[in-house]
Every structure is written in C-alpha cells, then in structure tokens.
Design a protein around this motif. Structure first.
Motif, short mmCIF file in Angstrom:
data_model
loop_
_atom_site.label_atom_id
_atom_site.label_comp_id
_atom_site.label_asym_id
_atom_site.label_seq_id
_atom_site.Cartn_x
_atom_site.Cartn_y
_atom_site.Cartn_z
N GLU A 68 0.84 -1.20 0.00
CA GLU A 68 0.00 0.00 0.00
C GLU A 68 0.87 1.25 0.00
N GLY A 69 0.38 2.29 -0.65
CA GLY A 69 1.07 3.57 -0.67
C GLY A 69 0.34 4.60 0.17
N SER A 70 1.09 5.51 0.77
CA SER A 70 0.47 6.54 1.59
C SER A 70 1.21 7.86 1.44
N LEU A 71 0.48 8.95 1.68
CA LEU A 71 1.04 10.30 1.66
C LEU A 71 0.85 10.91 3.04
N ARG A 72 1.86 11.64 3.52
CA ARG A 72 1.81 12.23 4.85
C ARG A 72 2.22 13.70 4.79
N ILE A 73 1.52 14.52 5.55
CA ILE A 73 1.91 15.92 5.72
C ILE A 73 1.80 16.25 7.21
N GLY A 74 2.68 17.13 7.66
CA GLY A 74 2.66 17.51 9.06
C GLY A 74 3.62 18.66 9.32
N VAL A 75 3.81 18.96 10.59
CA VAL A 75 4.72 20.04 10.96
C VAL A 75 5.41 19.65 12.27
N ILE A 76 6.71 19.96 12.35
CA ILE A 76 7.50 19.68 13.54
C ILE A 76 7.87 21.00 14.22
N PHE A 77 7.66 21.05 15.53
CA PHE A 77 8.07 22.21 16.32
C PHE A 77 9.35 21.87 17.05
N LEU A 78 10.45 22.56 16.71
CA LEU A 78 11.73 22.31 17.33
C LEU A 78 11.85 23.10 18.62
N PHE A 79 12.11 22.40 19.71
CA PHE A 79 12.17 23.04 21.02
C PHE A 79 13.52 23.66 21.32
N LYS A 80 14.59 22.99 20.98
CA LYS A 80 15.92 23.43 21.42
C LYS A 80 16.29 24.79 20.87
N TYR A 81 15.87 25.11 19.64
CA TYR A 81 16.27 26.36 19.00
C TYR A 81 15.14 27.37 18.93
N CYS A 82 14.18 27.27 19.85
CA CYS A 82 13.02 28.16 19.79
C CYS A 82 12.88 28.99 21.05
N GLN A 83 13.84 29.85 21.32
CA GLN A 83 13.72 30.80 22.41
C GLN A 83 12.87 31.98 21.97
N ALA A 84 12.35 32.72 22.91
CA ALA A 84 11.47 33.84 22.59
C ALA A 84 12.18 34.91 21.77
N HIS A 85 13.49 35.10 22.01
CA HIS A 85 14.20 36.14 21.30
C HIS A 85 14.77 35.67 19.97
N GLU A 86 14.62 34.39 19.66
CA GLU A 86 15.15 33.86 18.41
C GLU A 86 14.19 32.81 17.88
N PHE A 87 13.06 33.26 17.36
CA PHE A 87 11.99 32.33 17.00
C PHE A 87 12.30 31.52 15.75
N CYS A 88 13.06 32.07 14.83
CA CYS A 88 13.35 31.34 13.59
C CYS A 88 14.84 31.37 13.30
N PRO A 89 15.63 30.58 13.99
CA PRO A 89 17.07 30.54 13.74
C PRO A 89 17.40 29.75 12.48
N PRO A 90 18.61 29.84 11.97
CA PRO A 90 19.00 29.01 10.83
C PRO A 90 19.17 27.57 11.26
N ALA A 91 19.23 26.66 10.27
CA ALA A 91 19.43 25.26 10.58
C ALA A 91 20.80 25.04 11.21
N ALA A 92 20.88 24.07 12.14
CA ALA A 92 22.14 23.79 12.80
C ALA A 92 23.07 23.04 11.86
N HIS A 93 24.35 23.29 12.01
CA HIS A 93 25.35 22.58 11.18
C HIS A 93 26.33 21.88 12.10
#
Length: 206
Positions: A181-206
C-alpha cells in the motif's frame, strides 16, 4: 570524520531491524500476547534513541501529521518526533492511528531513519526507511490468510522537510511492503531546542 558516527548509526539501525524482525516472527509463531510485541518495539526504539543521544543530538522536536492511504482510501492521524544527529541523519519515532472511516481500523507504532540529501538548502529532500508494529483491530472482518491482529511493516519512502526555523513542515510518500500500500503524509515539527522567545526562527544547525 563526521561521516563515521553516521555510518555507525546506520549499521546499528540495520542490525536492530534484523533483530526485531526475527524476534517478532518467533513470538508470532508462538502466538504470544500484545505485551511481547510492544516490548520488542519499545526496546528497539530505546536502543536507537540511546545511540542517537550518544552522537550528540542537536535539534529535536515534536509534531502532528495527517496520513492518507490512497490504496485503501483511509485517513489517519499521527504524531512523531524528529531527532537530528548531524547534518544528514535524523531519527523519527512515531505513532499513527486509522479510526476506520472507510473499512480499516488499525494502529502503527515504530521508528524511521532519514537521510537528508540537501541539508544546506531551505528544503531538505530525504530518503527514509521505517520499521513499525501494526495492530489491526478489525482484522476478523476480512476473509484472507494475511489478516492477523499483529503485523510487522517495513516502509521505504521519500520526503521533504524545511531545514530552517522552529516550525518545520514536511511531506512524505511511503510504500508499505507488508500490505503493498502507498500513503502520503503531511505535518509540521516544532523544534524546542532552537526556539527561544528572542530567536523564533534561527537558521538550521550545522
């Protein structure tokens, strides 16, 4: 040098798949209870999580997803975590439930390993392999030799996920090797470690 721990994790994950598959087949033949299946899956998820932690997991997050199994025309709801272990590898334990809007009432509990091929771009395109325990609740309503209450499902797939920010939407296509069987999935992940109030959308970690 960074590729070495990632290769070690892949080897560990493949070994875990072989072990769980063999163990579940044994207990199924012995007609054991649901307890043993849950124990095996939980042990596998715990060991994989321990391995991921040893490799210094960086970002991690949780989020909901919606699933559409287009082969049987069923809609499911689920939740998953994304545990990032480096630039390319992330680990994803998850649970999925199909309420039986059409015919099939079932649940999946498992985990997957994902390889992000474009970690430096806005969107990451990845290949993945998922191992899950399947509980089919209304299996006795179907006349087929394959209908059993407990099953093991291996699902390869591909997907894309936003590489930056706290809210990271994703889309995924999978193929269930057990049920074809085939399936399609959509969703959203909320990242906790990089989500401080003063930095809501930081760049991806490297």
């Amino acid at each position: 040098m960074e590729a070495l721990p990632e290769m070690c994790f892949i080897s560990f994950y493949i070994s875990g798949i072989i072990f769980v598959n063999t163990a579940i087949q044994y207990f199924c033949r012995m007609k054991r209870t649901l307890f043993f299946h849950l124990l095996l899956i939980s042990t596998f998820v715990f060991l994989a999580g321990t391995s991921a932690n040893a490799q210094r997991i960086r970002p991690w997050g949780l989020g909901p997803e919606v699933i559409y199994n287009y082969s049987i025309k069923e809609i499911g709801l689920g939740g998953r975590a994304h545990l990032y272990m480096g630039r390319y590898i992330f680990f994803s334990p998850e649970i999925t439930f199909f309420p039986g809007f059409n015919k099939y009432k079932e649940m999946y509990v498992g985990a997957g390993v994902h390889y992000n091929t474009t970690p430096d771009y806005k969107w990451g395109f990845y290949g993945m392999m998922h191992l899950g325990w399947n509980r089919w609740f209304n299996y006795d309503e179907f006349i087929t030799e394959k209908a059993k209450p407990h099953n093991l499902a291996v699902e390869p797939g591909i997907g894309m996920v936003l590489n930056r920010g706290c809210l990271r939407p994703f889309g995924e296509a999978r193929y269930n090797w057990k049920w074809h069987e085939g399936s399609l999935r959509i969703g959203v992940i909320f990242l906790f470690k990089y989500c401080q109030a003063h930095e809501f959308c930081p760049p991806a970690a490297h």
